[in-house]
Design a protein around this motif. Structure first.
Motif, PDB file in Angstrom:
ATOM      1  N   ARG A  89       1.074  -1.219  -0.203  1.00 25.69           N
ATOM      2  CA  ARG A  89       0.092  -0.275  -0.253  1.00 25.69           C
ATOM      3  C   ARG A  89       0.956   1.195  -0.101  1.00 25.69           C
ATOM      4  NH1 ARG A  89      -2.914   3.080   4.298  1.00 25.69           N
ATOM      5  NH2 ARG A  89      -4.620   3.711   2.754  1.00 25.69           N
ATOM      6  N   ILE A  90       0.645   2.190  -0.656  1.00 21.64           N
ATOM      7  CA  ILE A  90       1.727   3.549  -1.007  1.00 21.64           C
ATOM      8  C   ILE A  90       0.804   4.533  -1.877  1.00 21.64           C
ATOM      9  CG2 ILE A  90       2.479   2.548  -3.704  1.00 21.64           C
ATOM     10  CD1 ILE A  90       5.467   2.723  -3.045  1.00 21.64           C
ATOM     11  N   PRO A  91       1.703   6.175  -1.193  1.00 18.24           N
ATOM     12  CA  PRO A  91       0.785   6.999  -1.476  1.00 18.24           C
ATOM     13  C   PRO A  91       1.182   6.992  -2.759  1.00 18.24           C
ATOM     14  CG  PRO A  91       2.449   6.964   0.113  1.00 18.24           C
ATOM     15  CD  PRO A  91       2.637   5.612   0.111  1.00 18.24           C
ATOM     16  N   LEU A  92       0.245   7.911  -3.815  1.00 21.28           N
ATOM     17  CA  LEU A  92       0.404   7.489  -5.606  1.00 21.28           C
ATOM     18  C   LEU A  92       1.256   8.852  -5.409  1.00 21.28           C
ATOM     19  CD1 LEU A  92      -0.829   7.452  -7.965  1.00 21.28           C
ATOM     20  CD2 LEU A  92      -2.953   8.778  -7.278  1.00 21.28           C
ATOM     21  N   ALA A  93       1.083   9.682  -4.660  1.00 19.15           N
ATOM     22  CA  ALA A  93       2.488  10.875  -4.941  1.00 19.15           C
ATOM     23  C   ALA A  93       4.354  10.117  -5.403  1.00 19.15           C
ATOM     24  CB  ALA A  93       2.311  12.223  -3.756  1.00 19.15           C
ATOM     25  N   GLU A  94       3.990   9.562  -4.457  1.00 22.35           N
ATOM     26  CA  GLU A  94       5.346   8.527  -4.675  1.00 22.35           C
ATOM     27  C   GLU A  94       5.406   7.796  -6.077  1.00 22.35           C
ATOM     28  OE1 GLU A  94       7.724   9.242  -2.432  1.00 22.35           O
ATOM     29  OE2 GLU A  94       6.376   9.996  -0.058  1.00 22.35           O
ATOM     30  N   VAL A  95       5.061   7.990  -6.315  1.00 23.02           N
ATOM     31  CA  VAL A  95       4.665   6.856  -7.624  1.00 23.02           C
ATOM     32  C   VAL A  95       4.409   7.680  -8.833  1.00 23.02           C
ATOM     33  CG1 VAL A  95       3.387   4.434  -9.335  1.00 23.02           C
ATOM     34  CG2 VAL A  95       3.428   5.043  -6.154  1.00 23.02           C
ATOM     35  N   VAL A  96       4.219   8.553  -8.986  1.00 17.77           N
ATOM     36  CA  VAL A  96       3.866   8.944  -9.973  1.00 17.77           C
ATOM     37  C   VAL A  96       4.377   9.738 -10.249  1.00 17.77           C
ATOM     38  CG1 VAL A  96       1.191   9.315  -9.855  1.00 17.77           C
ATOM     39  CG2 VAL A  96       2.985  11.732  -9.095  1.00 17.77           C
ATOM     40  N   VAL A  97       6.112  10.043  -9.946  1.00 17.50           N
ATOM     41  CA  VAL A  97       6.960  10.703 -10.389  1.00 17.50           C
ATOM     42  C   VAL A  97       8.471   9.997 -11.255  1.00 17.50           C
ATOM     43  CG1 VAL A  97       8.919  12.300  -9.733  1.00 17.50           C
ATOM     44  CG2 VAL A  97       6.609  13.112  -8.872  1.00 17.50           C
ATOM     45  N   ASP A  98       8.877   9.058 -10.325  1.00 19.20           N
ATOM     46  CA  ASP A  98       9.640   8.534 -10.827  1.00 19.20           C
ATOM     47  C   ASP A  98       9.761   6.982 -10.460  1.00 19.20           C
ATOM     48  OD1 ASP A  98      11.155   9.543  -8.413  1.00 19.20           O
ATOM     49  OD2 ASP A  98      13.340   9.379  -9.378  1.00 19.20           O
ATOM     50  N   PHE A  99       8.833   6.444  -9.814  1.00 17.22           N
ATOM     51  CA  PHE A  99       8.678   5.056  -8.838  1.00 17.22           C
ATOM     52  C   PHE A  99       9.636   4.098  -9.712  1.00 17.22           C
ATOM     53  CE2 PHE A  99       6.809   1.015  -7.560  1.00 17.22           C
ATOM     54  CZ  PHE A  99       7.399   1.006  -6.747  1.00 17.22           C
ATOM     55  N   PHE A 100       8.980   4.609 -10.923  1.00 13.90           N
ATOM     56  CA  PHE A 100       8.688   3.010 -12.299  1.00 13.90           C
ATOM     57  C   PHE A 100      10.435   3.174 -12.508  1.00 13.90           C
ATOM     58  CE2 PHE A 100       4.165   3.448 -11.974  1.00 13.90           C
ATOM     59  CZ  PHE A 100       4.688   2.115 -11.994  1.00 13.90           C
ATOM     60  N   ASP A 101      11.055   4.389 -13.113  1.00 15.98           N
ATOM     61  CA  ASP A 101      12.106   4.752 -13.597  1.00 15.98           C
ATOM     62  C   ASP A 101      13.306   4.063 -12.291  1.00 15.98           C
ATOM     63  OD1 ASP A 101      11.243   5.908 -15.896  1.00 15.98           O
ATOM     64  OD2 ASP A 101      11.395   7.436 -14.689  1.00 15.98           O
ATOM     65  N   GLN A 102      13.223   4.280 -10.970  1.00 20.59           N
ATOM     66  CA  GLN A 102      13.370   3.494 -10.048  1.00 20.59           C
ATOM     67  C   GLN A 102      13.904   2.385 -10.397  1.00 20.59           C
ATOM     68  OE1 GLN A 102      16.098   5.101  -7.986  1.00 20.59           O
ATOM     69  NE2 GLN A 102      15.936   7.064  -8.873  1.00 20.59           N
ATOM     70  N   LEU A 103      12.316   1.706 -10.244  1.00 16.94           N
ATOM     71  CA  LEU A 103      12.324  -0.165 -10.010  1.00 16.94           C
ATOM     72  C   LEU A 103      13.290  -0.786 -10.965  1.00 16.94           C
ATOM     73  CD1 LEU A 103      10.718  -1.854  -8.501  1.00 16.94           C
ATOM     74  CD2 LEU A 103       8.408  -1.492 -10.550  1.00 16.94           C
ATOM     75  N   LYS A 104      12.909   0.237 -12.178  1.00 15.80           N
ATOM     76  CA  LYS A 104      13.999  -0.130 -13.665  1.00 15.80           C
ATOM     77  C   LYS A 104      15.539  -0.849 -13.033  1.00 15.80           C
ATOM     78  CE  LYS A 104      11.100   1.892 -16.849  1.00 15.80           C
ATOM     79  NZ  LYS A 104      11.245   2.658 -18.125  1.00 15.80           N
TER      80      LYS A 104
END
Length: 109
Positions: free
Chosen positions: A94-109
């Protein structure tokens, strides 16, 4: 961006993504805002509701620690983890949307 401009003949303006919050005031009134300058007077606030999401991640075993660190550094709360096989694990956060919209997926890669 260049592809969209070229293929669709668009003129794009890039902006930072934003997330809408809901402030619940002491009198029960709710105020929706997506810019800190629009936030109501803090002395009138009961609480602020933040949009959250449930993220399900299938992760190779060798990256479990790294992905968990990323999620927790983004204020994520682990809800469940389950081994799907010796090589893969399912993590549910469970994670805040604001923490995901910026660069979460870039960091996940």
């Amino acid at each position: 961006r260049e592809r969209l401009e070229r293929e669709f003949d668009l003129s794009l303006i890039a902006t930072a993504p934003s997330v809408a919050y809901v402030a619940v005031l002491l009198d029960g009134e709710t105020v929706r805002f997506d810019n800190p300058s629009e936030m109501p007077d803090p002395s009138r606030l009961d609480h602020i509701d933040e949009p959250m999401l449930r993220a399900t991640l299938i992760v190779p075993a060798e990256y479990i620690g790294t992905v968990m660190d990323l999620c927790q550094s983004r204020r994520g709360e682990l809800e469940r983890m389950e081994y799907l096989s010796p090589e893969r694990m399912e993590l549910v956060y469970r994670i805040p949307l604001a923490e995901v919209v910026v660069d979460f997926f870039d960091q996940l890669k």
